[in-house]
Design an enzyme around this catalytic site. Structure first.
Site, mmCIF file in Angstrom:
data_model
loop_
_atom_site.group_PDB
_atom_site.id
_atom_site.type_symbol
_atom_site.label_atom_id
_atom_site.label_comp_id
_atom_site.label_asym_id
_atom_site.label_seq_id
_atom_site.Cartn_x
_atom_site.Cartn_y
_atom_site.Cartn_z
ATOM 1 N N ASP A 1 91.683 -40.053 -26.315
ATOM 2 C CA ASP A 1 92.768 -39.157 -25.920
ATOM 3 C C ASP A 1 92.252 -38.241 -24.806
ATOM 4 O O ASP A 1 91.284 -37.509 -25.009
ATOM 5 C CB ASP A 1 93.166 -38.332 -27.148
ATOM 6 C CG ASP A 1 94.446 -37.533 -26.936
ATOM 7 O OD1 ASP A 1 95.112 -37.242 -27.945
ATOM 8 O OD2 ASP A 1 94.762 -37.196 -25.783
ATOM 9 N N ASP B 1 97.943 -41.505 -21.490
ATOM 10 C CA ASP B 1 96.627 -40.899 -21.669
ATOM 11 C C ASP B 1 95.988 -41.199 -23.022
ATOM 12 O O ASP B 1 95.091 -40.491 -23.452
ATOM 13 C CB ASP B 1 96.718 -39.374 -21.469
ATOM 14 C CG ASP B 1 97.496 -38.705 -22.583
ATOM 15 O OD1 ASP B 1 98.441 -39.315 -23.092
ATOM 16 O OD2 ASP B 1 97.155 -37.579 -22.942
ATOM 17 N N GLU B 2 96.439 -42.246 -23.690
ATOM 18 C CA GLU B 2 95.867 -42.590 -24.996
ATOM 19 C C GLU B 2 95.653 -44.086 -25.124
ATOM 20 O O GLU B 2 96.536 -44.879 -24.790
ATOM 21 C CB GLU B 2 96.824 -42.168 -26.128
ATOM 22 C CG GLU B 2 96.931 -40.682 -26.339
ATOM 23 C CD GLU B 2 97.918 -40.369 -27.446
ATOM 24 O OE1 GLU B 2 97.772 -40.916 -28.550
ATOM 25 O OE2 GLU B 2 98.846 -39.602 -27.184
#
Length: 417
Positions: A10, A112-113
């Site tokens: 993350d 973003d993960e």
DNA sequence: TCTGGGGTCCTAGGACCC
DNA sequence: TCTGGGGTCCTAGGACCC
């Protein structure tokens, strides 16, 4: 049974970190991450909300999603920078490329993960926790931004682990650690416990994840229906979902919506905004090789009343003109005349637009299809602004409304996930 | 000119059929 | 004719995620 090793990666304050790294690389002496700052939308066009906040902005009580006006009230010196979505796409892909060196079983969960199934990677890279530290440090050194990595035996716990202490940390959250590390957290921090569920639980004195884990599942089911059992299992650290290389085996729908820079108060302007939305949606449908069988129009009034209207269509289509015509019909049936702040068009019940289905299209539509295809090609080569309908001239409305409000070429971010 | 955009999934009611 | 009931489809809205 083999215990899997799952990692969740993350990016810390993703948009803001990427913005900060980019600025440092281009000679800006200030690191945005070290001061109270946010990435925020354009207030002039009524997109003025906080998209991401820096860690120093957090003590001021600034929340993602709140208005920039409110954020500035809480923190008078707040630094606000505009978003740069194409940069974020590049950073997201660079992160994915680095992670793929460690596992081929990898799932991009959002911009973003990422989830990594590290089970088979142990043979190559050794101890998973040490490997997580190596990955984290490599991302920091080579890409210039920090991440949190959660390590566990399932996706839910890996994700909850990555949320623990930030930034630039590795946390394990194996089932035997759940009671110690997760049960004391407020119930709203559990994945899938949003505002509505948290309120129902808190009203009944379920305030921590531990309270939820130890509640009676039948009682939870009475209150929350099937969602009650889901969050009860999550609170106990149970999750059987697998890391999927493609998160969406089939795309279910494609939509486009926008908050207009001004209130829409007449039907013609409404239809024009719908056209700009349909242009984007229909193009994306065609590029992906789909046809749609369900069109939905939604609107939000300037008083934030939300409503929607949808209709099934019995001849699947990917034609801009056809979809726009239907969207206008739905709009006319839906709109009560109140000033409109936000309009959306969505296409779902997608089916493949395969060769043999071409026979279903009538002769007349064949010309329209050829037209759409020609336009798609021109836009692909010369950019989305290269051709647009004359009705947009001097209308003050973007001819191809994209979700980000920025001048962004398709495919848009979400269509790549 | 305070309040974004893109998704997925679930629920509930009504229509309709047998 | 004191009025069932299962099943599917369609539609609107809500909840959640990022």
């Amino acid at each position: 049974m083999l215990q899997r090793i799952i990692m969740h990666v993350d990016v810390n304050s993703a948009y803001l970190s990427w913005e900060a790294a980019h600025r440092l690389q281009h000679g800006d002496p200030l690191d945005l991450r070290t001061v109270p700052s946010v990435v925020g939308g354009n207030e002039q066009t009524r997109h003025g909300i906080v998209l991401t906040k820096s860690i120093p902005a957090k003590p001021f009580g600034i929340q993602t999603g709140e208005t920039l006006h409110s954020a500035r009230t809480k923190c008078p010196g707040l630094l606000v920078v505009p978003p740069n979505y194409s940069l974020y796409m590049q950073c997201s892909q660079a992160l994915g490329d680095l992670l793929r060196e460690y596992s081929s079983l990898i799932e991009q969960y959002s911009v973003d993960e990422y989830f990594l199934d590290f089970t088979d990677s142990k043979k190559l890279f050794g101890d998973p926790i040490q490997a997580a530290y190596n990955i984290k440090n490599r991302i920091r050194e080579e890409l210039g931004f920090t991440v949190n990595i959660g390590v566990s035996s399932n996706k839910l716990l890996a994700k909850m682990g990555s949320e623990l202490q930030k930034p630039d940390r590795v946390h394990t959250l194996f089932p035997e650690e759940v009671e110690k590390k997760m049960w004391s957290l407020p119930v709203e921090e559990l994945f899938m416990v949003g505002r509505a569920t948290a309120k129902k639980l808190q009203d009944r004195s379920v305030r921590t994840i531990g309270h939820l884990a130890n509640a009676d599942p039948d009682w939870l089911k009475l209150i929350l229906k099937s969602h009650g059992l889901l969050v009860w299992n999550y609170a106990n650290g149970r999750d059987l979902s697998l890391v999927r290389i493609n998160r969406h085996p089939v795309v279910k729908g494609m939509g486009n919506s926008t908050t207009t820079a001004f209130d829409v108060e007449d039907r013609e302007t409404g239809h024009l905004v719908l056209l700009s939305l349909v242009e984007t949606v229909a193009t994306r449908i065609r590029v992906a090789g789909y046809c749609t069988q369900l069109i939905s129009v939604s609107l939000r009034t300037n008083e934030f009343q939300h409503c929607s209207h949808q209709r099934k269509i019995y001849t699947a289509t990917d034609c801009t003109k056809t979809i726009h015509h239907l969207a206008c019909e739905l709009f006319d049936e839906l709109w009560q005349g109140h000033p409109i702040r936000h309009l959306g068009v969505s296409a779902s019940e997608l089916c493949r637009n395969d060769f043999f289905q071409m026979a279903l299209f009538e002769e007349l539509n064949e010309k329209q299809r050829a037209f759409d295809k020609a336009i798609d090609n021109i836009r692909k080569i010369y950019g989305s602004g290269a051709v647009y309908r004359a009705s947009f001239l001097q209308s003050g409305i973007n001819s191809m409304s994209g979700g980000t409000g920025e001048e962004i070429e398709y495919p848009v971010m979400s269509s790549l996930l």
